[in-house]
Design an enzyme around this catalytic site. Sequence first.
Site: not given
Ligand code: HXC
Length: 513
Positions: A168-169, A403-404
């Site tokens: 994401g961001g 040009g290069a």
């Molecule tokens: C809160 C999160 C989290 C998040 C992961 N966790 N991402 N908690 N906010 N964004 C937590 C999980 O709940 C889990 O907690 C622990 O971290 C480990 O994650 P897992 O999923 O078990 O690990 P893994 O299987 O290795 O997968 C990792 C991952 C996945 C691929 C990153 O967690 C995931 O898809 N997360 C969300 C990614 C995402 O969409 N992020 C937001 C992007 S948008 P527990 O308690 O079970 O250990 C964004 C906007 C920003 O970032 C904009 C800025 C301009």
Amino acid sequence: MKDNRIQFQKYAARNEQLAAQYNKAYFEKQHKKGKLTARERVEILFDEESFEEIDAYVKPAGDIVTNIYGDGVICGHGKINGRKVFAYAQDFTFMGGSLGSVHADKIMKVQDMALSMGHPIIGLIDSGGARIQDGVASLAGYAGIFHRNVKSSGVIPQISVILGPAAGGAVYSPALTDFVFMCRHTAYMFVTGPDVVKEVLNEEISSENLGGADIHGSKSGVAQFVYDDEEHTLLGVRKLLQYLPSNNVDMPPLSKQEAVAPENPANLSVLIPEEANIPYDMLDILKNLVDKNSFFEVAEDFAANIIIGFARLQNKVLGIVANQPKVLAGVLDINSSEKAARFVRFCDAFNIPILVLEDVPGFLPGSHQEHVGIIRRGAKLLYAFSEASVPKITVIVRKAYGGAYIVMNSKNMGGDFNFAWPTAEIAVMGPEGAVKILNRKELATSDDAEALKLKLISEYKENIANPYIADEKGYIDEVIDPLYTRKKLISAFEALENKFMEKNAKKHGNMPL
Ligand code: HXC
């Protein structure tokens, strides 16, 4: 002797609790994913026992109740190769290294400190992105980090090291920094992940194929350095820092080792093939010019038709931009233009003189390149070289057409010293193309068009495509013997040490981004 006053007991208890946090389970959680912990990474990155942590005891904001300190990020400063550097390292074991508001505050604090104190900053990224529980506050946190990335750009070197997810961001802070390192198989970066890709486009793709280290190192150009494991990735960062000044008013560091000249400079006289269409490896020329083992290539696998990187000449750091005849004959296309342009701007921002080694047949022709914007993207390199006020020297070793020729730091675009080897071919276009245009009628009516063409090509090379016309007009300062190139360069860069680097009064130009 232990002080038993109540204040010290509390202090010791807190320290013990923090130490207990980093137990066996903590390390196992990461190791079983094939990754190191944030703590282990910091240990490898910094000189031994030099890292000083700050904000170790903060806790997350809002409703998140936890005994764990730090809010998923380790921040602080230490020494790398004996020089001060700030860093933050996201800790995936705590809520997936997600960026909560306090986590973001910690990062912004070290960003502010690094900028105000004039030291580089490194982000070790391993994060699930914006912390969902913190909602808009985590988005605001990202915004604050990006804003500081932009404010720091061109003032302190900023390096991002991706050692896990960056989704994401989260990808935009690395994209705003100067260099991105990625570790194979565990790091990936994408704006939208495989699930969204499947939903929107019905396309099945793995994280690795969508945004793994090799994709960003060779296809997108987002990552400039890719390594097989975390240790080598972090050691790569240490190596890069050996070439960089701490900030924009500092000079790049001298090496502690004495400069060693290349072993076989005589090779330079024989490296250019007799036939102009035969490729060779520009790295062989480069390595016979700069200090032994000093070249450190940047973005090696992306747009390999141009070489960029850092090297040392008589111990002083140079930025190298060199066409690579071995790949696509060394043409300029959209990717090589952008790759080199960004590098030239980095060197200019951080007082790193630039050496250009030129062998370029021109811009890559064709509808694809035209349609994807070779005009505006090629203009970026032109703009970057033209604007750069650091010392800039070009050596034309073979082709410099059209040009290069202009773009590759030609004299009239601000090159400080422009040299050419006797093998240089400087002209509006290559002999084949020129003869076809200039002699179309004679060739069409000739009884032996092939023989006539060969004769005309030979005459064109003899009379036009050589370095002597440019030399006589002063567009080349000197035609030099390849054997003495290193000596000439040392002397020319020495002359440029006092170059007055003009600052423009305008706010900023409007680069063709
Ligand atoms: C809160 C999160 C989290 C998040 C992961 N966790 N991402 N908690 N906010 N964004 C937590 C999980 O709940 C889990 O907690 C622990 O971290 C480990 O994650 P897992 O999923 O078990 O690990 P893994 O299987 O290795 O997968 C990792 C991952 C996945 C691929 C990153 O967690 C995931 O898809 N997360 C969300 C990614 C995402 O969409 N992020 C937001 C992007 S948008 P527990 O308690 O079970 O250990 C964004 C906007 C920003 O970032 C904009 C800025 C301009």
